[in-house]
Every structure is written in C-alpha cells, then in structure tokens.
Design an enzyme around this catalytic site. Structure first.
Site, PDB file in Angstrom:
ATOM      1  CG  HIS A   1     -15.662 -11.546  23.202  1.00 18.15           C
ATOM      2  ND1 HIS A   1     -16.245 -10.927  24.086  1.00 18.15           N
ATOM      3  CD2 HIS A   1     -14.340 -11.235  23.044  1.00 18.15           C
ATOM      4  CE1 HIS A   1     -15.446 -10.203  24.593  1.00 18.15           C
ATOM      5  NE2 HIS A   1     -14.324 -10.143  23.899  1.00 18.15           N
TER       6      HIS A   1
ATOM      7  CD  GLU B   1     -11.310 -13.206  22.801  1.00 17.09           C
ATOM      8  OE1 GLU B   1     -10.444 -11.971  22.832  1.00 17.09           O
ATOM      9  OE2 GLU B   1     -12.088 -13.531  23.455  1.00 17.09           O
TER      10      GLU B   1
ATOM     11  CG  ASP C   1      -8.772 -12.254  26.548  1.00 20.63           C
ATOM     12  OD1 ASP C   1      -8.865 -11.019  25.585  1.00 20.63           O
ATOM     13  OD2 ASP C   1     -10.133 -12.816  26.682  1.00 20.63           O
TER      14      ASP C   1
ATOM     15  CG  HIS D   1     -10.722 -10.061  29.521  1.00 20.69           C
ATOM     16  ND1 HIS D   1     -10.651  -8.649  30.273  1.00 20.69           N
ATOM     17  CD2 HIS D   1     -10.699  -9.652  28.252  1.00 20.69           C
ATOM     18  CE1 HIS D   1     -10.610  -7.769  29.477  1.00 20.69           C
ATOM     19  NE2 HIS D   1     -10.918  -8.499  28.086  1.00 20.69           N
TER      20      HIS D   1
ATOM     21  CD  GLU E   1      -7.554  -8.927  23.438  1.00 19.16           C
ATOM     22  OE1 GLU E   1      -6.977  -8.097  24.110  1.00 19.16           O
ATOM     23  OE2 GLU E   1      -8.593  -9.362  23.211  1.00 19.16           O
TER      24      GLU E   1
END
Length: 492
Positions: free
Chosen positions: A260, A287, A289, A302, A362
């Site tokens: 993450h 992962e 963003d 993020h 994401e």
C-alpha cells in the site's frame, strides 16, 4: 575442535538460504553504524548486524567504521584520541551520537538480532567479550582481519564463534589456521565484476574439510547476489537487507503481497524509492494513487493537496508536472530522501515493466481515458487493476474497456450478488475486520481474485489472515507480514 553451539545452531538455520548480515546496519538506507540503521535492519528482518568497534582514549568500546570521524560528523576527530564523553559532543550527520557497543548490544537484545562484530582495534577483543558476557548476550560472532588478534581470543577460550576476514590476495585456509578461526569471511567484493566465481566448489570442499563456515562479502548487485544465495555458506553481508530477505510464498499458500503506497514504512509513500523497495523485497503488486497536474500529467500522490508530503502548498492541480517532480517529497519522512520528488505515473509503469510485476491503481482526480491510454501505451493493461472511491470511474472503465481489470470493495455493497450484478471484477477486496470472509470461495468460483485489506501491526493478527489463504493481501508493512508468513510456514 568442536563446533561452538551458536555456530551449530546457525548452520541449522541456513538450510533454506544463507543468513542475512546487515552491513553496518541497513546502511543502504540510513547512516551506517547508527541506531536508526540497526533498527531498520531489524525491521527488514536481517538476522545479524555487522558493526565495527574501536576504543576511545578512556577505553570505551564504540561503534564506527573509521577511527577518523570526518565522514560521519564533518569533524577532524580521531576516536582513539578522545574520551567517550567528549566524543558525545560531536553529533553524527543524522543527529545521533556515536553509539557505544554496550548501547548497541542493548538494542540488539530488544530487537532479537545478532551482532557480527568486526574488531577494528585489534586489542579490543577481550573487552568486547566482557561486554557481551556482562549483558548475557549469546548471539554474537567476533571477526577481524588481524589473525593474531583472533587467535588470542581463541587461546582465551572465547565462547563466541570467531571469524577471520580474508582479503583477495590471502589464502583463506592458511589464514584461518593462523587465526584458529571457526569462520572464514571472504572480503572479495572488489576482486572483479563476478567475484562469486572465486567461491569454487574446490574451495568450499576444502573449508568444509577443515570444519569451517563461510561468510561472504557485502553484496548489493542483484545478479551477483542471486549466485551467492545458491552457495552452501553460513551468511552473506549486504547494505540492503531487502535484497536477501525477499518474500517467497509457498505454493501451498501463494499469497501475493500488495504494498500500500509502496513500502512506505521504509521510504516516503507513493515515491519511486518506496515502490522499488517493495518490489525488491518480493511484493508482487504496488498500490498507488493518481492525481492530475496543472499541465494535465498523471502524478502519483495520495492527497489532493501538497502540504503533508511535500514542501509545496495548495492543490496538486495548481502545479506543473515539472514543479512537482522537482519539489521535496521525501524529507518530511527522512532527510535522506530530500531529493525525491512527486513521480509521474509513467515512472511507475516503467518500473513495473522492469520488474515484471503489477500495479493497483487508485484513481483520485483523473481522466479515465487518459489513464487507460497510458497503460495501453506501455502494454501493461494485464499488469494493472483499478479502483476509485468515485464509482463512476470504475463504471466507465468497465463499459469502455472491458478488457481492463477493476477492483471492487465488498464493504461498498449490501451483498455479494449486488456487487457482481455490475459485472465480475478482477479483484474483490475484503476487510478482514468487518466483511463476511466465508464468501471467498464463491468469489473465486465467479472468476474474481480475493484480496484482504490488512493494515494491522501485529504478527498475531496476520496469522489468521494467512490461514484464510487469500490471493492477495493489501498491507502497510510487508516485512512484518513476511515474518508472520514464516511463522505460519513453520507451524505447518
């Protein structure tokens, strides 16, 4: 000469692969021979820390590679000319003080780590042994280039395994005999481009016939390290423990790790160093963003604003990609990352191509068509899956790009049937604390992979998750999960 109990125990541990000795701590990531380097090495699952010992003018054993402290303090100071208390007034480059051996032993006890102690001062051996025994510390190996200093400890019936360090132009067996050593430590990292070729079958047979163990030099070249890891040696030193202690899932429970925001406990989140750290330790998925810059570039960060993780202020959309790439997106985390900027999405795609792994993307504030187009340009559509709090983004992907893979969260739907009614996603994420985990087999039968979101910090919480045998885990600390996974394997 009988094999010392610790050495016998360590030899039994190396049946899977050689032990990892973090050279001067995790010195590839933090200032060498410091508490933060040692603690990080422990967090990254190193078995031992290699440390260097000198004595001060008043006889205190301290930990430093050099006697001269210019490199780590900027001061023209020699350790052996200063009393310990005086040395404490000169801060190291990371703000710490020069550590005493006694303090490092205490830290090792608390971290359950071993110490591989190189005697830079050849006359410090007896005092090192005394400090170890006073602390009742057993997991230690004492090493040095000076064969006579090692032999002196052997003559004193030193209870700790003794290693003699061997330069390229020295004969390992002759020097080991002179030192009365238990271990030969081959310091051949600079011998040539491929020093592993010097560790021949003949040499390994000869040292085995002499009942000697072998420790190898510090190695950070992945291709070279891959060769060394196949050798029947006790341990390998490295500045980068993540290169040795890689996550290797068993085929009976092949859980893939998703880091993450990258390995963000070790490096600043959503940066290339954090992503690469995760990949090097064995994570299959990173992962990230995505936001959009002022000039329409896809940026990995993020938050929608910049204050928390950069030296800029305001929305990301107020800055160009160049301004974001050149900002300081790392020193909030650690001073060693002050040159790290906000990366482009394309930087991550190139990284994934190099490692042949996957991205969990994401979507925060982006144009869906632009994201998919960039992924297709890199021929990585099968290597990415997508999720967003904005469900319209996911609907757009599923309708416009049916070959793309999306992720859906189970907690966002009243039941599994409603989730699947919009089309089976590639991945369904379950929160192990709130979702119905009995549905996992049905998810797989429908064609979806199961990913469990696990953001806890305790091994005892990870073990039940591993027992569930998900396809993936989305987590914050891959090294903790690795420790838990090894515990689970040992119980099978």
């Amino acid at each position: 000469m009988p094999v010392k109990p610790l050495l016998l125990q360590l030899q039994q541990q190396t049946r899977h692969q050689p032990l990892c000795i973090a050279h001067r701590g995790a010195s590839g990531h933090r200032l060498e021979n410091t508490f933060e380097a040692f603690q990080l090495a422990a967090d990254m699952n190193a078995d031992f820390w290699e440390i260097d010992v000198w004595r001060t003018a008043d006889g205190i054993c301290v930990v430093s590679h050099d006697n001269h402290l210019m490199r780590v303090t900027g001061q023209d100071i020699f350790i052996d000319t200063q009393d310990y208390q005086q040395l404490q007034t000169y801060p190291l480059c990371n703000g710490e003080q020069l550590p005493s051996l006694a303090a490092v032993i205490e830290l090792a006890i608390g971290s359950d780590s071993g110490l591989y102690i190189e005697l830079k001062d050849p006359d410090s051996g007896s005092e090192v042994v005394r400090l170890l025994q006073t602390a009742h510390f057993e997991k230690a190996i004492i090493a040095g280039f000076d064969a006579d200093a090692i032999a002196m400890l052997a003559d004193q019936a030193c209870p700790y395994p003794l290693a003699v360090m061997v330069a390229v132009n020295e004969d390992p067996l002759t020097k080991a005999a002179t030192a009365q050593a238990d271990i030969v430590h081959l310091c051949w990292e600079n011998a040539d481009r491929h020093p592993h070729r010097r560790v021949t079958d003949t040499l390994l047979r000869q040292v085995q016939e002499q009942h000697l163990a072998v420790v190898l030099w510090h190695e950070e070249r992945p291709a070279e390290l891959a060769h060394l890891l196949t050798l029947p040696v006790l341990a390998i030193c490295t500045n980068n423990p993540e290169l040795m202690n890689t996550y290797q899932p068993n085929s009976a429970n092949a859980i893939a790790i998703c880091c993450h925001r990258g390995a963000h406990r070790i490096a600043p989140e959503n940066t290339l160093p954090a992503a690469e750290l995760g990949l090097r330790m064995g994570a299959q998925v990173i992962e990230l963003d995505l936001h959009t810059s002022l000039d329409g570039q896809l940026m990995v960060i993020h938050d929608s604003t910049l204050e928390r993780t950069t030296n800029l202020e305001g929305p990301i959309s107020d800055y160009t990609a160049r301004q974001l790439a050149e900002c300081d997106a790392g020193s909030w985390f650690h001073q060693g990352y002050q040159s790290v900027g906000v990366p482009l999405f394309s930087d991550y795609l190139h990284l994934i191509q190099r490692y042949q792994r996957q991205l969990f993307v994401e979507l925060k504030h982006v144009d869906v068509d632009q994201v998919i187009s960039e992924v297709i340009t890199h021929s990585l559509l099968k290597s990415c899956f997508f999720w967003s709090f904005n469900s319209e983004y996911l609907d757009q992907i599923q309708h416009r790009y049916p070959q793309a893979r999306v992720m859906r969260r189970r907690q966002d739907f009243p039941d599994l049937e409603t989730l699947l009614a919009g089309g089976t996603p590639a991945v369904i994420e379950y929160d192990y604390r709130i979702d119905d985990l009995t549905e996992m087999d049905y998810c797989r039968a429908c064609g979806a992979q199961v990913m469990i979101r696990f953001f806890a910090d305790r091994i005892e919480d990870a073990l039940p998750v591993i027992e569930l045998r998900p396809d993936l885990v989305n987590l914050d600390d891959p090294f903790l999960f690795q420790r838990a996974y090894q515990q689970w394997l040992s119980r099978q």
